[in-house]
Scaffold this motif. Structure first.
Motif, short mmCIF file in Angstrom:
data_model
loop_
_atom_site.label_atom_id
_atom_site.label_comp_id
_atom_site.label_asym_id
_atom_site.label_seq_id
_atom_site.Cartn_x
_atom_site.Cartn_y
_atom_site.Cartn_z
N MET B 458 -6.29 14.25 -62.24
CA MET B 458 -7.07 14.00 -63.17
C MET B 458 -7.79 15.38 -63.59
SD MET B 458 -8.23 10.54 -63.40
CE MET B 458 -9.51 9.91 -63.19
N THR B 459 -8.06 15.25 -65.16
CA THR B 459 -8.78 16.57 -65.58
C THR B 459 -10.28 16.17 -65.35
OG1 THR B 459 -8.58 15.23 -67.76
CG2 THR B 459 -7.00 16.93 -67.16
N LYS B 460 -10.81 17.28 -64.95
CA LYS B 460 -12.29 17.37 -65.02
C LYS B 460 -12.84 16.33 -64.00
CE LYS B 460 -12.58 18.17 -70.05
NZ LYS B 460 -12.70 17.33 -71.33
N PRO B 461 -12.41 16.52 -62.70
CA PRO B 461 -12.79 15.39 -61.72
C PRO B 461 -14.14 15.28 -61.61
CG PRO B 461 -11.80 17.27 -60.55
CD PRO B 461 -11.49 17.46 -62.12
N ALA B 462 -14.81 16.43 -61.57
CA ALA B 462 -16.34 16.28 -61.20
C ALA B 462 -17.30 15.41 -62.43
CB ALA B 462 -16.93 17.65 -61.15
N GLU B 463 -16.57 15.75 -63.66
CA GLU B 463 -17.27 15.00 -64.78
C GLU B 463 -16.90 13.47 -64.95
OE1 GLU B 463 -16.69 16.75 -68.72
OE2 GLU B 463 -16.63 18.78 -67.74
N ARG B 464 -15.68 13.17 -64.25
CA ARG B 464 -15.19 12.14 -64.32
C ARG B 464 -16.25 10.88 -63.57
NH1 ARG B 464 -12.53 12.19 -68.45
NH2 ARG B 464 -10.74 13.61 -68.31
N LEU B 465 -16.81 11.47 -62.15
CA LEU B 465 -17.54 10.80 -61.46
C LEU B 465 -18.82 10.30 -62.03
CD1 LEU B 465 -17.41 12.82 -58.31
CD2 LEU B 465 -16.10 11.10 -58.88
N ASN B 466 -19.54 10.93 -63.24
CA ASN B 466 -20.49 10.33 -63.74
C ASN B 466 -20.15 9.46 -65.01
OD1 ASN B 466 -22.29 11.99 -62.39
ND2 ASN B 466 -21.74 13.72 -63.64
N GLN B 467 -18.79 9.11 -65.25
CA GLN B 467 -18.53 8.33 -66.12
C GLN B 467 -18.26 6.93 -65.72
OE1 GLN B 467 -14.92 10.38 -67.78
NE2 GLN B 467 -16.03 10.86 -69.68
N PHE B 468 -18.44 5.84 -66.87
CA PHE B 468 -18.16 4.69 -66.51
C PHE B 468 -16.69 4.15 -66.93
CE2 PHE B 468 -22.75 4.87 -67.40
CZ PHE B 468 -23.12 4.30 -66.43
N PRO B 469 -16.28 3.12 -66.22
CA PRO B 469 -15.02 2.77 -66.18
C PRO B 469 -14.58 2.79 -67.72
CG PRO B 469 -15.72 1.52 -64.62
CD PRO B 469 -16.90 2.26 -64.98
N ALA B 470 -15.14 2.19 -68.48
CA ALA B 470 -15.04 1.99 -69.96
C ALA B 470 -14.54 3.18 -70.78
CB ALA B 470 -16.03 1.23 -70.78
N GLU B 471 -15.12 4.37 -70.20
CA GLU B 471 -14.84 5.78 -71.04
C GLU B 471 -13.39 6.34 -70.31
OE1 GLU B 471 -18.52 8.10 -71.10
OE2 GLU B 471 -19.25 6.58 -69.68
N LEU B 472 -12.67 5.72 -69.50
CA LEU B 472 -11.75 6.17 -69.10
C LEU B 472 -10.36 5.38 -69.62
CD1 LEU B 472 -12.20 6.61 -65.28
CD2 LEU B 472 -12.69 8.10 -67.06
N SER B 473 -9.20 6.37 -69.61
CA SER B 473 -8.07 5.67 -70.19
C SER B 473 -7.41 4.80 -69.09
CB SER B 473 -7.04 6.60 -70.72
OG SER B 473 -6.63 7.41 -69.58
N GLY B 474 -6.32 3.75 -69.41
CA GLY B 474 -5.97 2.93 -68.46
C GLY B 474 -5.10 3.69 -67.22
N GLY B 475 -4.37 4.87 -67.72
CA GLY B 475 -3.81 5.69 -66.37
C GLY B 475 -4.95 6.47 -65.55
N MET B 476 -6.08 6.68 -66.17
CA MET B 476 -7.02 7.29 -65.27
C MET B 476 -7.76 6.19 -64.30
SD MET B 476 -9.36 9.97 -67.47
CE MET B 476 -8.44 11.22 -68.61
N ARG B 477 -8.01 5.23 -65.09
CA ARG B 477 -8.55 3.83 -64.32
C ARG B 477 -7.39 3.69 -63.03
NH1 ARG B 477 -9.26 0.06 -68.93
NH2 ARG B 477 -11.03 1.51 -70.17
N GLN B 478 -6.37 3.56 -63.27
CA GLN B 478 -5.29 3.35 -62.29
C GLN B 478 -5.36 4.40 -61.37
OE1 GLN B 478 -4.56 0.50 -61.38
NE2 GLN B 478 -2.91 -0.10 -62.75
N ARG B 479 -5.62 5.51 -61.51
CA ARG B 479 -5.58 6.80 -60.70
C ARG B 479 -6.78 6.59 -59.84
NH1 ARG B 479 -3.08 11.67 -64.08
NH2 ARG B 479 -3.22 10.17 -65.81
N VAL B 480 -8.04 6.13 -60.60
CA VAL B 480 -9.20 6.04 -59.74
C VAL B 480 -9.08 5.08 -58.76
CG1 VAL B 480 -11.69 5.05 -59.99
CG2 VAL B 480 -10.59 6.41 -61.53
N LEU B 481 -8.26 3.92 -58.67
CA LEU B 481 -7.80 2.83 -57.85
C LEU B 481 -7.06 3.45 -56.65
CD1 LEU B 481 -7.17 -0.67 -59.38
CD2 LEU B 481 -9.43 0.59 -58.43
N ILE B 482 -6.08 4.30 -57.12
CA ILE B 482 -5.43 5.07 -55.97
C ILE B 482 -6.14 5.79 -55.20
CG2 ILE B 482 -3.36 6.39 -55.51
CD1 ILE B 482 -2.17 5.22 -57.91
#
Lengths: 258, 654
Positions: B458-482
């Motif tokens: 995942m690019t910019k992992p630290a920033e991702r933590l402050n984002q909401f699910p809607a701000e991520l793409s489908g592939g990123m959300r799926q990786r969040v679940l993994i």
């Protein structure tokens, strides 16, 4: 038979910060009776291009020509020589009309009358390899593969010269997909159609179209004869796309930590 | 036909009551004036304001007329006025709301603004204004009422029609050259008729109330004619001395209002029961209700209290024992045509570190199987199994709260649409670290979350933590679940079509991440997919399902070396076009359709479509047996010959 020419097609959605370039100066020509396959990921602009060709989405700039005639500004309801088959066979047929009527009404718009309409319906059902008994059925009584055949039959009833197929097998099961692909190949020959065939699946595109174009973020990044494009891709995205096709051991050469 | 219709009506008390009440109203409206008209119109100076009883069951009014007779006689005009007003509203509303969808853009805009302006006026005020302008009277009141009902009908129709307008079949109809009139009559109207009918029925009741109000105020029906509202108004001066004269028409108004309201409800319940016409006819009754998903999400997120205990349990278990063991699992759903069984007698095991793929087409029962293992089958679905155990924990008889205590977050789930699992209102970081609550400090948890995301590219992992699910793409959300499964240190990952919604290139990375997770931590995974190519790439063992049963179970190694044993698996592989498929020959197809989940078979479910089937296949149900090393097939004629070269080509790439 007639050719389809797209020249310098551009389209932008939104304004300011939310601005996205859906199509960036796309040009290609499909010769009369030819088939061009368009691959790309979601949001690459391939479906937008399909809708532009079908007249469902006006371009910002650029020209679309069918057989050399400029049709860019012709409304979709008058663009009869271009027809489209949609992705989802469950939503592209009127649930309130039986199959016979839904094909017949299109045949009537092409001047068929009286008993000729019924004959034409049977002819078209025959062309898409459906038994004439489905005339009395409603879409909800048919399987996905059968519905997609009906959608193809309706498009053919409008007697198009250009057929746009947008992901027409991606909602179907594998064992049904192959039959629909065979059908597409057959009707292309039988009806002398010029075809724009869109799919996210390179193997499917390769099977149908002799020329493949790859779209990425609104741009046409690579185009060439399908076998050449697959055996020796030049664009980085095309290479990645080919490497992503699942195959045994395909995950071994990809280390997720980089 | 008729008994069935009656049965449908009387199957619910609401429908039965609404139908009988409506019937009563109609009968009164039709015969009322003829039977009670004269009696209700005849004044009798000897019985002024007589109380109920004797000759006059409901008493008499100030002129000595029988109240009940008047109420029954006035039913016709009251109902007719309500119906006419509604009809005006419906016709004008349709013109303004629904017709524009088949017109050009400009007329659409003009009619929409007319409607919006109209909506801005207060309803009753407009009605009063119109009646005063045109002079009080029956016809005026009906017109006024109709005009005030128009905008709400219009808006309702507009919303419904707008939905249909963008449907593929309407777009296709336009492209195919269907004329506007036909498009409206055959495409738009039939597909909005059900909700409109419900709304209209309820509106008749409202119109009746409003018309009565107008008459009550003296603006509607004028003497000597009378409707229920007029009777109410006339009886008002004497309401303290002879209340019955006002009460009885009042009851009639309320009864009619309620009747139409209930009839509307009954119609709505009928159309709900039938479901949308556009829905696929076959396919498993979908049990994946969002609430079921939420339940499991809470389970994963809250169930960490006894995690240490769970780990002790896993420490005690024997090494050779499978992590997951399923024996004779069946799932049943009741339908209007009896029980259907989307999963029949499925047995499978998953060992530690193994990735098992379940492949099948729609309706094969693959998803329902994974849901049953994950305990996501909700009422009215029934799960039967002889054994369903995870790491020695019996999942069958266990109660929901014990399940959480015992399993904690040891089973992680990945769905096709990650949004069904992620809470849209919580930041990614919060959801990722939730599983570690109580096990480590916040800073540690955050660090692990970042590391987890980084590992999954995942690019910019630290920033991702402050984002909401809607701000991520489908592939990123799926990786969040993994990543969640990774952070929770889950022993078993159950993934249902985890990459189906993703682009090819993203799918590649997500699959790699999933396999890496299992290889490095010894976790196991059960991956359900329609794409046998994906599973061959990802898994160590494949389970092929058809019509609710396992037809083949084969190690991927055997599959690649020897080919499949079951004709269905063979056809599935051969029908997929690959980069090597010869383009000058037709693709291999499997004739016919997969069976309906409710269908029952005396023999092999595949027999009608199978090129190798014999008479025996149609009568004998084949059992899943070892036919080759690491290959079990449920087939009387397993494929065992050296496979043809084209098929091998398919295998190489699949």
């Amino acid at each position: 038979m007639t050719s389809l020419e797209i020249s310098h097609a551009s389209l932008t959605f939104g304004r300011g910060e939310s601005k996205t370039v859906a199509l960036n100066d796309i040009s290609f020509t499909i010769p009369s009776g030819g088939a061009l396959g368009l691959v790309g990921e979601s949001g690459s602009g391939k479906s937008t291009l399909a809708r532009a060709v079908a007249g469902l989405r006006p371009l910002d700039s650029g020209v679309i020509r069918v057989g050399g005639v400029d049709i860019t500004d012709i409304e979709h309801r008058r663009r009869r020589n271009v027809q489209m088959v949609f992705q989802d066979p469950y939503s592209s047929l009127n649930p309130a009309m039986d199959i016979g009527h839904s094909i017949a009404e299109v045949a009537r718009t092409r001047g068929h009358q009286g008993a000729a309409v019924g004959r034409r319906v049977n002819e078209l059902l025959d062309a898409v390899r459906l038994p004439t008994a489905v005339r009395d059925r409603y879409p909800s009584q048919l399987s996905g593969g059968m519905r997609q055949r009906v959608a193809v039959a309706r498009a053919l009833a409008a007697e198009p010269e250009i057929l746009v197929a947008d992901e027409i097998t991606s909602a179907l099961d594998a064992s049904v997909q192959s039959a629909v692909l065979n059908l597409v190949r057959d009707i292309r020959q039988e009806f002398g159609l010029t075809m724009l065939f869109i799919s996210h699946n390179l193997a499917v595109v390769r099977y149908i179209a002799e020329v493949t174009a790859v779209m990425y973020k609104g741009e046409l990044v690579e185009m060439g004869s399908s076998p050449t494009l697959i055996s020796s891709p030049t664009n980085e995205y095309t290479k990645e796309l080919i490497a992503s096709i699942p195959r045994p051991g395909g995950l071994d050469d990809l280390d997720p930590i980089t | 036909m008729r008994p069935r219709f009656l049965r449908t009506i009387f199957s619910s008390p609401l429908r039965a009551f609404a139908s009988l009440a409506l019937l009563a109203l109609i009968v009164i409206a039709v015969i009322g004036p003829a039977i009670w008209g004269v009696e209700g119109d005849t004044p009798n100076p000897t019985t002024l304001n007589a109380p109920p009883g004797g000759d006059h069951i409901a008493g008499t009014d100030a002129l000595g007329r029988d109240v009940l007779a008047r109420v029954l006689a006035a039913g016709q005009i009251s109902l007719l006025m309500a119906l006419s007003a509604t009809a005006i509203g419906v016709v004008l509303g349709t013109l303004l709301g629904a017709v524009p969808v088949v017109l050009g853009r400009r007329s659409q805009r003009i009619l929409a603004s007319v409607l919006s302006t109209w909506m801005a006026f207060p309803v009753l005020l407009v009605a009063l204004f119109i009646t005063i302008l045109l002079g009080p009277g029956t016809v005026t009141a009906v017109i006024a009422m109709g005009l005030t009902m128009t905008p709400s009908f219009g808006r309702f129709m507009q919303t419904l029609a707008a939905e249909i307008e963008s449907a593929d079949y309407v777009v296709a109809g336009r492209m195919l050259g269907i004329r506007r009139g036909r498009l409206f009559r055959r495409y738009i109207l039939p597909n909005i008729s059900e909700p409109v009918l419900v709304y209209v029925t309820i509106s008749i009741g409202n119109a009746l109330l409003a018309m009565s109000a107008l008459s009550f105020l003296g603006l509607g029906v004028q003497a000597p004619n009378y409707d229920w509202g007029r009777m109410l108004g006339d009886a008002l001066p004497n309401v303290y001395t002879s209340p019955w004269a006002a009460l009885i028409p009042g009851i009639a108004i309320v009864f009619a209002g309620i009747t139409f309201g209930l009839a509307g409800e009954a119609l709505a319940s009928l159309s709900r029961n039938r479901g949308g016409a556009a829905r696929p006819p076959r396919g498993v009754p979908t049990p994946q209700s969002p609430s079921a998903m939420e339940t499991s999400a809470t389970r994963l997120n809250q169930g960490n209290e006894s995690n240490t205990e769970a780990h002790l349990v896993s420490g005690r278990s024997l090494d050779g024992e499978p992590l997951l063991s399923v024996r004779h699992l069946s799932v049943h759903y009741p339908t209007s045509d009896g029980w259907v069984s989307p999963v029949r007698d499925v047995s499978l095991t998953i060992n530690r570190g193994e990735i098992v793929g379940v492949v099948g087409e729609s309706g094969s029962g693959k998803s329902v199987t994974s849901m049953a293992i994950n305990r996501l089958i909700t009422n009215p679905g029934q799960v039967q199994a002889r054994q369903l155990s995870f790491d020695g924990i019996d999942l069958l008889g266990i109660k929901e709260k014990d399940l959480r205590a015992k399993l904690g977050s040891r089973i992680a789930t990945i769905f096709q649409d990650p949004m069904t699992y992620l809470n849209p209102a919580l930041r990614i970081g919060t959801q990722l670290t939730e599983v570690l609550e109580g096990r480590s400090t916040r800073a540690e948890a955050r660090e692990r979350a970042i590391a987890g995301l980084k590992e999954l590219r995942m690019t910019k992992p630290a920033e991702r933590l402050n984002q909401f699910p809607a701000e991520l793409s489908g592939g990123m959300r799926q990786r969040v679940l993994i990543a969640m499964a990774q952070i929770a240190d889950a022993d078993l990952i159950i993934a249902d079509e985890p990459t189906t919604a993703l682009d090819m290139t993203v799918q590649h990375h997500v699959l790699a991440a999933l396999r890496k997770r299992c290889r490095e931590n010894g976790s196991s995974a059960l991956v359900v997919s329609h794409d046998i190519g994906v599973l061959v790439e990802l898994c160590t063992r494949l389970v092929v399902m058809y019509a609710g049963r396992i037809v083949e179970e084969i190690s991927v190694e055997q599959l690649l070396r020897q080919g499949p044993a079951h004709p269905y698996t063979e056809a599935l592989l051969a029908s997929l076009p690959t980069l090597e498929t010869p383009v000058d020959k037709p693709l291999v197809t499997l004739p016919g359709q997969p069976p309906h989940p409710g269908e029952t078979f005396s023999g092999c479910a595949m027999a009608p479509r199978c090129p190798f089937s014999t008479d025996e296949c149609r009568t004998v149900l084949p059992q899943l047996e070892l036919v080759r090393p690491a290959t079990k097939a449920a087939c009387l004629h397993p494929r065992n010959h050296a496979i043809a070269s084209t098929e091998r080509q398919n295998l190489d790439i699949a």
